[in-house]
Design a protein around this motif. Structure first.
Motif, mmCIF file in Angstrom:
data_model
loop_
_atom_site.group_PDB
_atom_site.id
_atom_site.type_symbol
_atom_site.label_atom_id
_atom_site.label_comp_id
_atom_site.label_asym_id
_atom_site.label_seq_id
_atom_site.Cartn_x
_atom_site.Cartn_y
_atom_site.Cartn_z
ATOM 1 N N VAL A 25 85.564 -8.634 54.141
ATOM 2 C CA VAL A 25 85.291 -8.841 52.714
ATOM 3 C C VAL A 25 86.594 -9.200 52.001
ATOM 4 N N GLY A 26 86.543 -10.246 51.194
ATOM 5 C CA GLY A 26 87.728 -10.733 50.496
ATOM 6 C C GLY A 26 88.452 -11.841 51.226
ATOM 7 N N ASP A 27 88.171 -12.006 52.526
ATOM 8 C CA ASP A 27 88.794 -13.091 53.286
ATOM 9 C C ASP A 27 88.067 -14.407 53.014
ATOM 10 N N ASN A 28 88.783 -15.505 53.199
ATOM 11 C CA ASN A 28 88.213 -16.831 52.983
ATOM 12 C C ASN A 28 87.711 -17.439 54.287
ATOM 13 N N GLY A 29 86.649 -18.205 54.174
ATOM 14 C CA GLY A 29 86.185 -19.059 55.255
ATOM 15 C C GLY A 29 86.070 -20.478 54.736
ATOM 16 N N ALA B 149 79.008 -15.604 49.964
ATOM 17 C CA ALA B 149 80.367 -16.059 49.680
ATOM 18 C C ALA B 149 80.298 -17.098 48.576
ATOM 19 N N GLY B 150 81.380 -17.252 47.843
ATOM 20 C CA GLY B 150 81.396 -18.269 46.803
ATOM 21 C C GLY B 150 82.496 -18.052 45.791
ATOM 22 N N LEU C 1 83.334 -19.386 64.440
ATOM 23 C CA LEU C 1 82.129 -19.452 63.616
ATOM 24 C C LEU C 1 81.717 -18.050 63.178
ATOM 25 N N ARG C 2 81.649 -17.846 61.857
ATOM 26 C CA ARG C 2 81.151 -16.577 61.342
ATOM 27 C C ARG C 2 79.752 -16.720 60.741
ATOM 28 N N GLY C 3 79.470 -17.839 60.084
ATOM 29 C CA GLY C 3 78.170 -17.982 59.434
ATOM 30 C C GLY C 3 77.662 -19.408 59.438
ATOM 31 N N VAL C 4 76.410 -19.566 58.974
ATOM 32 C CA VAL C 4 75.759 -20.870 58.870
ATOM 33 C C VAL C 4 75.138 -20.971 57.476
ATOM 34 N N VAL C 5 75.419 -22.066 56.763
ATOM 35 C CA VAL C 5 74.860 -22.250 55.419
ATOM 36 C C VAL C 5 73.339 -22.168 55.488
ATOM 37 N N SER C 6 72.758 -21.276 54.679
ATOM 38 C CA SER C 6 71.314 -21.082 54.721
ATOM 39 C C SER C 6 70.636 -21.455 53.406
ATOM 40 N N THR C 7 70.937 -20.724 52.331
ATOM 41 C CA THR C 7 70.181 -20.939 51.097
ATOM 42 C C THR C 7 70.999 -20.488 49.898
ATOM 43 N N PRO D 204 85.523 -17.190 49.394
ATOM 44 C CA PRO D 204 85.752 -15.784 49.726
ATOM 45 C C PRO D 204 84.438 -15.047 50.002
ATOM 46 N N ILE D 205 84.462 -14.159 50.985
ATOM 47 C CA ILE D 205 83.308 -13.332 51.324
ATOM 48 C C ILE D 205 83.258 -12.131 50.384
#
Length: 328
Positions: free
Chosen positions: A211-215, A264-265, A291-297, A239-240
């Motif tokens: 949490v607080g880190d950037n992707g 994140a945003g 890879l940590r995540g995938v854009v969903s919605t 940032p997450i």
């Protein structure tokens, strides 16, 4: 007079599609949306150079983000008169859509056995599956590697067909949980300077640890200036935030998130939007892109994503065992 043969094939398939009006157009050099000045109806127009062969075969694949009744069909009309075709005029078709509330968009255009345009692929489950049904036939999926400019997507690119598509069994429409799918290619890909793999997450999958880190997220979707599609990929660092912060920011997130999603945003009007679904949320861990995540919605505002709110990502780290099992 020479005989002119005109054959048109229209295939409509339900696929992940942008819900803005009109949707992003992946084939702007050939296809345009036009609004009739009298009726206000929006229709499509295709225009091709005339090769004067006297034989014209057009195949158009389109997708629409709704379910159509059997009697709701695309109406494809040849606009160029036959005598104009014999004179070498451009070949023009008008396409009338069965509904106006959500417009279809082209995903593949082929004319006289030449493929002129293919929409860019996406990897979130909602892009290729509706519940447990495949929205797009496997033969209509194409993976293009090594390109950042989709205007010139086929030149010097590595292109692969898709052999199979496997969605996560927990995926449900309009949810971020389980919104991840694996596309298996028909041939192997050789990694090069401009084609590199992402590593699966190897660290603890506890979200609180990052949490607080950037992707970083990259894509060709709608940008902050309102363009429905950009031709050269853009990237942004986000940032997450922790789950409580996301849920408290808007009650709508309760319907979109789960323990296997994260938010994140920047909340400043920038970020992934319509057309970026399936893009990876990547982080550099020990010098390797992971890879940590995938854009969903995302929450929506006036028909498109609200980038003053967080974006929801399927947490790929929570699915790594399923990914490994699916690949064996």
């Amino acid at each position: 007079m020479r005989t002119i043969y005109v054959i048109a094939i229209v295939i409509v398939s339900l696929k992940c599609a942008n819900l803005q009006f009109p949707p992003a157009n992946p084939c702007p050099n050939l296809f345009q949306y036009i609004r009739d000045s009298t009726s206000g109806i929006i229709y499509g127009r295709l225009e091709f150079p005339n090769d004067c062969s006297g034989y014209y075969v057009l195949t158009v694949n389109m997708s629409v983000a709704t379910i159509l009744a059997n009697n709701q069909n695309i109406d494809l009309r040849l606009k160029t008169a036959i005598d104009e075709l014999t004179e070498g005029r451009d070949v023009i078709y008008d396409i009338y859509f069965p509904v106006q509330s959500i417009l279809p968009k082209p995903t593949r255009i082929e004319f006289n056995n030449r493929v002129y345009c293919i929409g860019p692929p996406e990897q979130a489950a909602h892009c290729v599956h509706y519940v447990n049904s495949l929205l797009v036939p496997i033969q209509n999926l194409l993976i293009v590697l090594g390109k950042i400019n989709i205007r010139d997507w086929a030149n010097n690119a590595v292109i692969r067909d898709v052999q199979s598509s496997t969605p996560h069994p927990d995926y449900r429409e309009q949810k971020g949980d389980g919104d991840i799918a694996i596309l298996k290619l028909n041939k192997t890909v050789v990694f090069e300077t401009h084609i590199q793999p992402l590593c699966l997450w190897q660290q603890n999958d506890d979200l609180n640890a990052i949490v607080g880190d950037n992707g970083t997220v990259a894509g060709w979707g709608r940008d902050e200036t309102g363009n429905n599609v950009v031709y050269e990929a853009k990237k942004i660092d986000l940032p997450i935030v922790d789950q409580v912060t996301c849920l408290r920011s808007d009650p709508g997130f309760r319907l979109l998130t789960s323990k296997r999603t994260f938010c994140a945003g920047n909340l400043d009007g920038s970020g992934p939007c319509s057309g970026d679904s399936g893009a990876g949320f990547v982080m550099k861990i020990n010098g390797r892109w992971t890879l940590r995540g995938v854009v969903s919605t995302a929450l929506r505002n006036t028909g498109t994503c609200d980038l003053t709110k967080y974006t929801v990502f399927a947490d790929a780290a929570k699915f790594r065992d399923w990914i490994r099992n699916a690949l064996t």
